[in-house]
Scaffold this motif. Sequence first.
Motif, mmCIF file in Angstrom:
data_model
loop_
_atom_site.group_PDB
_atom_site.id
_atom_site.type_symbol
_atom_site.label_atom_id
_atom_site.label_comp_id
_atom_site.label_asym_id
_atom_site.label_seq_id
_atom_site.Cartn_x
_atom_site.Cartn_y
_atom_site.Cartn_z
ATOM 1 N N ASP A 1 0.878 -1.176 0.000
ATOM 2 C CA ASP A 1 0.000 0.000 0.000
ATOM 3 C C ASP A 1 0.909 1.218 0.000
ATOM 4 O O ASP A 1 1.388 1.643 1.055
ATOM 5 C CB ASP A 1 -0.919 -0.013 1.212
ATOM 6 C CG ASP A 1 -1.888 1.164 1.266
ATOM 7 O OD1 ASP A 1 -1.580 2.237 0.697
ATOM 8 O OD2 ASP A 1 -2.962 1.008 1.887
ATOM 9 N N ASP B 1 8.922 -1.205 8.582
ATOM 10 C CA ASP B 1 7.796 -0.457 8.028
ATOM 11 C C ASP B 1 6.658 -1.454 7.784
ATOM 12 O O ASP B 1 6.811 -2.649 8.052
ATOM 13 C CB ASP B 1 8.221 0.324 6.779
ATOM 14 C CG ASP B 1 8.172 -0.464 5.490
ATOM 15 O OD1 ASP B 1 8.201 -1.719 5.517
ATOM 16 O OD2 ASP B 1 8.111 0.176 4.435
ATOM 17 N N PRO B 2 5.502 -1.006 7.284
ATOM 18 C CA PRO B 2 4.375 -1.922 7.111
ATOM 19 C C PRO B 2 4.652 -3.137 6.221
ATOM 20 O O PRO B 2 3.972 -4.158 6.336
ATOM 21 C CB PRO B 2 3.291 -1.031 6.507
ATOM 22 C CG PRO B 2 3.606 0.335 7.018
ATOM 23 C CD PRO B 2 5.107 0.384 7.044
ATOM 24 N N ASP B 3 5.629 -3.054 5.327
ATOM 25 C CA ASP B 3 5.945 -4.173 4.445
ATOM 26 C C ASP B 3 7.169 -4.961 4.881
ATOM 27 O O ASP B 3 7.652 -5.827 4.149
ATOM 28 C CB ASP B 3 6.128 -3.673 3.007
ATOM 29 C CG ASP B 3 4.802 -3.345 2.368
ATOM 30 O OD1 ASP B 3 3.986 -4.267 2.200
ATOM 31 O OD2 ASP B 3 4.570 -2.164 2.060
ATOM 32 N N PHE C 1 3.467 6.349 6.696
ATOM 33 C CA PHE C 1 4.110 5.784 7.876
ATOM 34 C C PHE C 1 5.518 6.343 8.039
ATOM 35 O O PHE C 1 5.870 6.889 9.084
ATOM 36 C CB PHE C 1 4.153 4.253 7.786
ATOM 37 C CG PHE C 1 5.023 3.624 8.846
ATOM 38 C CD1 PHE C 1 4.555 3.449 10.136
ATOM 39 C CD2 PHE C 1 6.317 3.215 8.544
ATOM 40 C CE1 PHE C 1 5.362 2.879 11.124
ATOM 41 C CE2 PHE C 1 7.123 2.648 9.518
ATOM 42 C CZ PHE C 1 6.639 2.481 10.813
ATOM 43 N N VAL D 1 4.890 0.564 17.251
ATOM 44 C CA VAL D 1 5.933 -0.090 16.459
ATOM 45 C C VAL D 1 7.138 -0.361 17.355
ATOM 46 O O VAL D 1 7.666 0.549 17.991
ATOM 47 C CB VAL D 1 6.353 0.781 15.251
ATOM 48 C CG1 VAL D 1 7.509 0.160 14.499
ATOM 49 C CG2 VAL D 1 5.161 1.025 14.339
ATOM 50 N N ALA E 1 -0.060 4.259 2.335
ATOM 51 C CA ALA E 1 0.105 3.972 3.762
ATOM 52 C C ALA E 1 1.583 3.887 4.147
ATOM 53 O O ALA E 1 1.978 4.405 5.195
ATOM 54 C CB ALA E 1 -0.613 2.683 4.127
ATOM 55 N N SER E 2 2.386 3.260 3.309
ATOM 56 C CA SER E 2 3.816 3.134 3.606
ATOM 57 C C SER E 2 4.508 4.485 3.570
ATOM 58 O O SER E 2 5.354 4.774 4.432
ATOM 59 C CB SER E 2 4.476 2.165 2.632
ATOM 60 O OG SER E 2 4.029 0.856 2.885
#
Length: 131
Positions: A18, A114-116, A25, A87, A21-22
């Motif tokens: 995404d 990170d989100p990924d 973030f 986080v 979103a990334s």
Amino acid sequence: MECSLTADLNHTVVHASDKQASAEFLAGVLGLEVGAPFGPFIPVDTGNGVTLDFYAAEGPVASQHYAFLVPDEEFDTMIDRLQAAGVTYYADPHHTEPGRINRLFGGRGAYFDDPDGHNMEIITRPYARPA
């Protein structure tokens, strides 16, 4: 052999499941702005003129490492932002020392995902390398 520095990194692509979103973030943690979409990219400009172009990955995202040299006076604020977002940060790149920072080369540093699952790093001093 003598070497002269004639090339600067201008931009790099950060694959994300995404991209919006990334980008939000990372920009939020570092205190940066998310730029307007540029073609298929969501850009985040760093303080030294390098742009991170977040791009929608097709399929699984391979984890990469990105390190950011940050001002010492902003480091605690970034750690606070990570904590507020829930986080976990780590003192080491292998994520075995949760909730701790390192003090390499006279500075401070921390790693986080990170989100990924990209392994992000914030440091207040560049790493010293032998000449």
